[in-house]
Design an enzyme around this catalytic site. Structure first.
Site, PDB file in Angstrom:
ATOM      1  N   ASP A 179       3.391  -3.287 -16.739  1.00 33.43           N
ATOM      2  CA  ASP A 179       3.061  -4.189 -15.627  1.00 33.43           C
ATOM      3  C   ASP A 179       1.546  -4.348 -15.474  1.00 33.43           C
ATOM      4  O   ASP A 179       1.021  -4.391 -14.352  1.00 33.43           O
ATOM      5  CB  ASP A 179       3.654  -3.677 -14.301  1.00 33.43           C
ATOM      6  N   GLY A 180       0.845  -4.379 -16.579  1.00 27.53           N
ATOM      7  CA  GLY A 180      -0.601  -4.583 -16.527  1.00 27.53           C
ATOM      8  C   GLY A 180      -1.402  -3.334 -16.209  1.00 27.53           C
ATOM      9  O   GLY A 180      -2.623  -3.394 -16.067  1.00 27.53           O
ATOM     10  N   GLU A 181      -0.731  -2.190 -16.086  1.00 25.98           N
ATOM     11  CA  GLU A 181      -1.428  -0.928 -15.781  1.00 25.98           C
ATOM     12  C   GLU A 181      -1.456  -0.059 -17.024  1.00 25.98           C
ATOM     13  O   GLU A 181      -0.416   0.131 -17.677  1.00 25.98           O
ATOM     14  CB  GLU A 181      -0.698  -0.179 -14.658  1.00 25.98           C
ATOM     15  N   GLU A 229       3.378  -0.110  -8.394  1.00 25.43           N
ATOM     16  CA  GLU A 229       3.363   1.181  -7.688  1.00 25.43           C
ATOM     17  C   GLU A 229       4.512   1.264  -6.688  1.00 25.43           C
ATOM     18  O   GLU A 229       5.157   2.306  -6.552  1.00 25.43           O
ATOM     19  CB  GLU A 229       2.012   1.375  -6.996  1.00 25.43           C
ATOM     20  N   GLY A 276       0.119  -7.868  -2.605  1.00 28.21           N
ATOM     21  CA  GLY A 276      -0.971  -7.704  -3.570  1.00 28.21           C
ATOM     22  C   GLY A 276      -0.535  -8.256  -4.909  1.00 28.21           C
ATOM     23  O   GLY A 276       0.304  -9.163  -4.977  1.00 28.21           O
ATOM     24  N   GLY A 277      -1.065  -7.668  -5.973  1.00 27.91           N
ATOM     25  CA  GLY A 277      -0.756  -8.156  -7.314  1.00 27.91           C
ATOM     26  C   GLY A 277       0.314  -7.332  -7.999  1.00 27.91           C
ATOM     27  O   GLY A 277       1.023  -6.530  -7.374  1.00 27.91           O
ATOM     28  N   ASP A 278       0.400  -7.524  -9.305  1.00 23.48           N
ATOM     29  CA  ASP A 278       1.421  -6.821 -10.092  1.00 23.48           C
ATOM     30  C   ASP A 278       1.197  -5.307 -10.079  1.00 23.48           C
ATOM     31  O   ASP A 278       2.154  -4.541 -10.200  1.00 23.48           O
ATOM     32  CB  ASP A 278       1.413  -7.345 -11.532  1.00 23.48           C
ATOM     33  N   GLY A 279      -0.062  -4.877  -9.963  1.00 26.91           N
ATOM     34  CA  GLY A 279      -0.353  -3.440  -9.925  1.00 26.91           C
ATOM     35  C   GLY A 279       0.235  -2.807  -8.672  1.00 26.91           C
ATOM     36  O   GLY A 279       0.819  -1.712  -8.713  1.00 26.91           O
ATOM     37  N   GLN A 314      -7.660  -4.094  -1.708  1.00 26.22           N
ATOM     38  CA  GLN A 314      -8.572  -4.360  -2.826  1.00 26.22           C
ATOM     39  C   GLN A 314      -7.982  -5.322  -3.857  1.00 26.22           C
ATOM     40  O   GLN A 314      -8.625  -5.659  -4.847  1.00 26.22           O
ATOM     41  CB  GLN A 314      -8.928  -3.045  -3.535  1.00 26.22           C
TER      42      GLN A 314
HETATM   43  N1  LIG Z   1      -7.304   0.872  -1.496  1.00 25.83           N
HETATM   44  C1  LIG Z   1      -7.463   0.725  -2.801  1.00 25.83           C
HETATM   45  N2  LIG Z   1      -8.696   0.828  -3.385  1.00 25.83           N
HETATM   46  C2  LIG Z   1      -8.874   0.636  -4.698  1.00 25.83           C
HETATM   47  N3  LIG Z   1      -7.859   0.353  -5.566  1.00 25.83           N
HETATM   48  C3  LIG Z   1      -6.626   0.252  -5.045  1.00 25.83           C
HETATM   49  C4  LIG Z   1      -6.363   0.433  -3.656  1.00 25.83           C
HETATM   50  N4  LIG Z   1      -5.039   0.278  -3.453  1.00 25.83           N
HETATM   51  C5  LIG Z   1      -4.491   0.013  -4.667  1.00 25.83           C
HETATM   52  N5  LIG Z   1      -5.440   0.007  -5.614  1.00 25.83           N
HETATM   53  C6  LIG Z   1      -5.283  -0.279  -7.053  1.00 25.83           C
HETATM   54  O1  LIG Z   1      -5.633  -1.647  -7.274  1.00 25.83           O
HETATM   55  C7  LIG Z   1      -5.034  -2.047  -8.501  1.00 25.83           C
HETATM   56  C8  LIG Z   1      -4.880  -3.546  -8.622  1.00 25.83           C
HETATM   57  O2  LIG Z   1      -4.181  -4.049  -7.555  1.00 25.83           O
HETATM   58  P1  LIG Z   1      -3.294  -5.385  -7.569  1.00 25.83           P
HETATM   59  O3  LIG Z   1      -2.380  -5.412  -8.704  1.00 25.83           O
HETATM   60  O4  LIG Z   1      -2.700  -5.501  -6.213  1.00 25.83           O
HETATM   61  O5  LIG Z   1      -4.333  -6.571  -7.713  1.00 25.83           O
HETATM   62  P2  LIG Z   1      -4.824  -7.362  -8.982  1.00 25.83           P
HETATM   63  O6  LIG Z   1      -5.075  -6.409 -10.092  1.00 25.83           O
HETATM   64  O7  LIG Z   1      -5.940  -8.217  -8.511  1.00 25.83           O
HETATM   65  O8  LIG Z   1      -3.593  -8.321  -9.333  1.00 25.83           O
HETATM   66  P3  LIG Z   1      -2.691  -8.471 -10.694  1.00 25.83           P
HETATM   67  O9  LIG Z   1      -2.242  -7.076 -11.056  1.00 25.83           O
HETATM   68  O10 LIG Z   1      -1.555  -9.345 -10.282  1.00 25.83           O
HETATM   69  O11 LIG Z   1      -3.577  -9.102 -11.709  1.00 25.83           O
HETATM   70  C9  LIG Z   1      -3.730  -1.288  -8.561  1.00 25.83           C
HETATM   71  O12 LIG Z   1      -3.596  -0.744  -9.828  1.00 25.83           O
HETATM   72  C10 LIG Z   1      -3.872  -0.178  -7.521  1.00 25.83           C
HETATM   73  O13 LIG Z   1      -3.691   1.115  -8.099  1.00 25.83           O
END
Ligand SMILES: Nc1ncnc2c1ncn2[C@@H]1O[C@H](COP(=O)(O)OP(=O)(O)OP(=O)(O)O)[C@@H](O)[C@H]1O
Length: 364
Positions: A342-344, A125, A118-121, A61
């Protein structure tokens, strides 16, 4: 934004190594074979294959679903580039926090590296999966010296952590880094609330306006990097600067009046490319704390370019200091000052931020 990339084994690796990645070592494995598949849990068995066991933790995602598409395109190249020297396991996350559990299990089973895709989130984790009850997770049946490295294929919306290293969103470059297998030790930040609720960060943790903006931005990821602008606009509504109390390295408490945002950087960038803590170096055993005080909305309009290029430290009402720990409290106990790591979204003040020097090996 994700770029379309050439995914061939000949994809050139052009990124320059930052100078802080000095002490690199190449580590090879001689003991384990990993078996895994998309969506399942990691399972490791002892082998003498001599191959490195790599576990890729993929957030399908990420970047509003683009991570899954990019990963699918990348996988054949990755397998052909790494398959000769490595056992490759691909594990898809099923939801928030799943990456933490997958990582812990992979480390306990003896993985050579856990790679966040994926991203920083997702990276955040995976980093949290390196710890359990305040201690590093260890390989269950082996030598204490054996350690699992952290890796990253940056495929998120902001992918801010990667910017400090000069890594872009080209997954072929990331595969080359993993193929080279060079490790560097880097610091990790840990956040606690009155000694409890330990939470780890690798990039930037922040307090008040920016943390509130990040909270809102996470709801608009479908708009790509624009989510940070929308989040900031929403956070500005009803925003008030707040007096705060801080304590650095266990010293005297100090009053910081009218704080707009307080940012604790292990690395330099947040919010989709803002160089907020420009002096932060992930391996120097310190965190950089940047405090913005008494900012009005028009200050952001006038000084935004400085925040993006990291020249804001010379601006009035901006201070920077290097710390090992910092405790932050609000003066009027409202319980409504946002904290983000970390953006969370993490919760609300009070919190203590501390550095754990050289806590993790990263594939660099
Ligand atoms: N299968 C999933 N379905 C929904 N959410 C998910 C799943 N796996 C992880 N996540 C959540 O998705 C969130 C965002 O993910 P991620 O950081 O990879 O992408 P992003 O937010 O687009 O990128 P960035 O953080 O770099 O801006 C994470 O906080 C994580 O908890």
């Amino acid at each position: 934004m994700l770029r379309s990339t050439c995914c061939t084994p000949l994809c050139p690796f052009t990124a320059k190594q930052p100078s802080f990645l000095r002490k690199q070592q190449r580590i090879t494995s001689d003991r384990f074979t990993f078996r895994g598949g998309g969506g399942g849990d990691a399972a490791a068995v002892v082998s003498s294959s001599g191959l490195r066991d790599l576990v890729f933790v993929v957030n399908p995602q990420g970047a509003n679903g683009r991570t899954a598409k990019e990963w699918k395109k990348l996988l054949p190249h990755l397998r052909s580039r790494l398959g000769k020297d490595c056992n490759v396991s691909e594990l898809l996350t099923s939801g928030p926090s799943h990456a933490i559990d997958i990582t812990r299990e992979a480390i306990r089973d003896g993985a050579d590296a856990v790679i966040a895709v994926g991203g920083d989130g997702t990276l955040h984790e995976v980093v949290n999966g390196f710890f359990w009850e305040g201690k590093p997770v260890g390989y269950l049946s082996g030598e204490a010296s054996r350690s699992t490295a952290l890796g990253l294929i940056p495929l998120g919306t902001g992918s801010d952590f990667a910017r400090t290293f000069g890594w872009n969103n080209d997954p072929c470059e990331a595969v080359e880094r993993i193929a080279r297998g060079m490790r560097s030790r880097i610091d990790v930040g840990v956040i606690d609330k009155e000694g409890k609720d330990l939470h780890y960060f690798i990039n930037v943790a922040d307090v008040h306006l920016s943390a509130k903006a990040g909270f809102y931005a996470s709801k608009y990821k479908k708009f790509g990097n624009l989510c940070y602008v929308i989040g900031a606009l929403q956070a500005f509504m009803g925003h008030h600067n707040q007096d705060m109390r801080i304590r650095v390295n266990g010293g005297e408490w100090e009053i910081y009046p009218q704080v707009t945002a307080l940012c604790v950087g292990n690395a330099k960038y947040f919010g989709g490319g803002m160089k907020i803590t420009p002096n932060a170096i992930p391996g120097n055993g310190n965190l950089e704390v940047v405090v913005l005080q008494n900012f009005k909305w028009y200050d952001f309009v006038l000084k935004l370019h400085k925040l993006y290029n990291g020249t804001h430290l010379s601006v009035n009402n901006v201070t920077s200091r290097s710390v090992q720990s910092i405790e932050v409290e609000e003066i009027t106990d409202s319980g409504s000052i946002y904290v983000q790591s970390d953006g969370e979204h993490l919760g609300f003040l009070p919190r203590k931020f501390q550095v754990l020097p050289g806590a993790i090996d990263i594939i660099s």
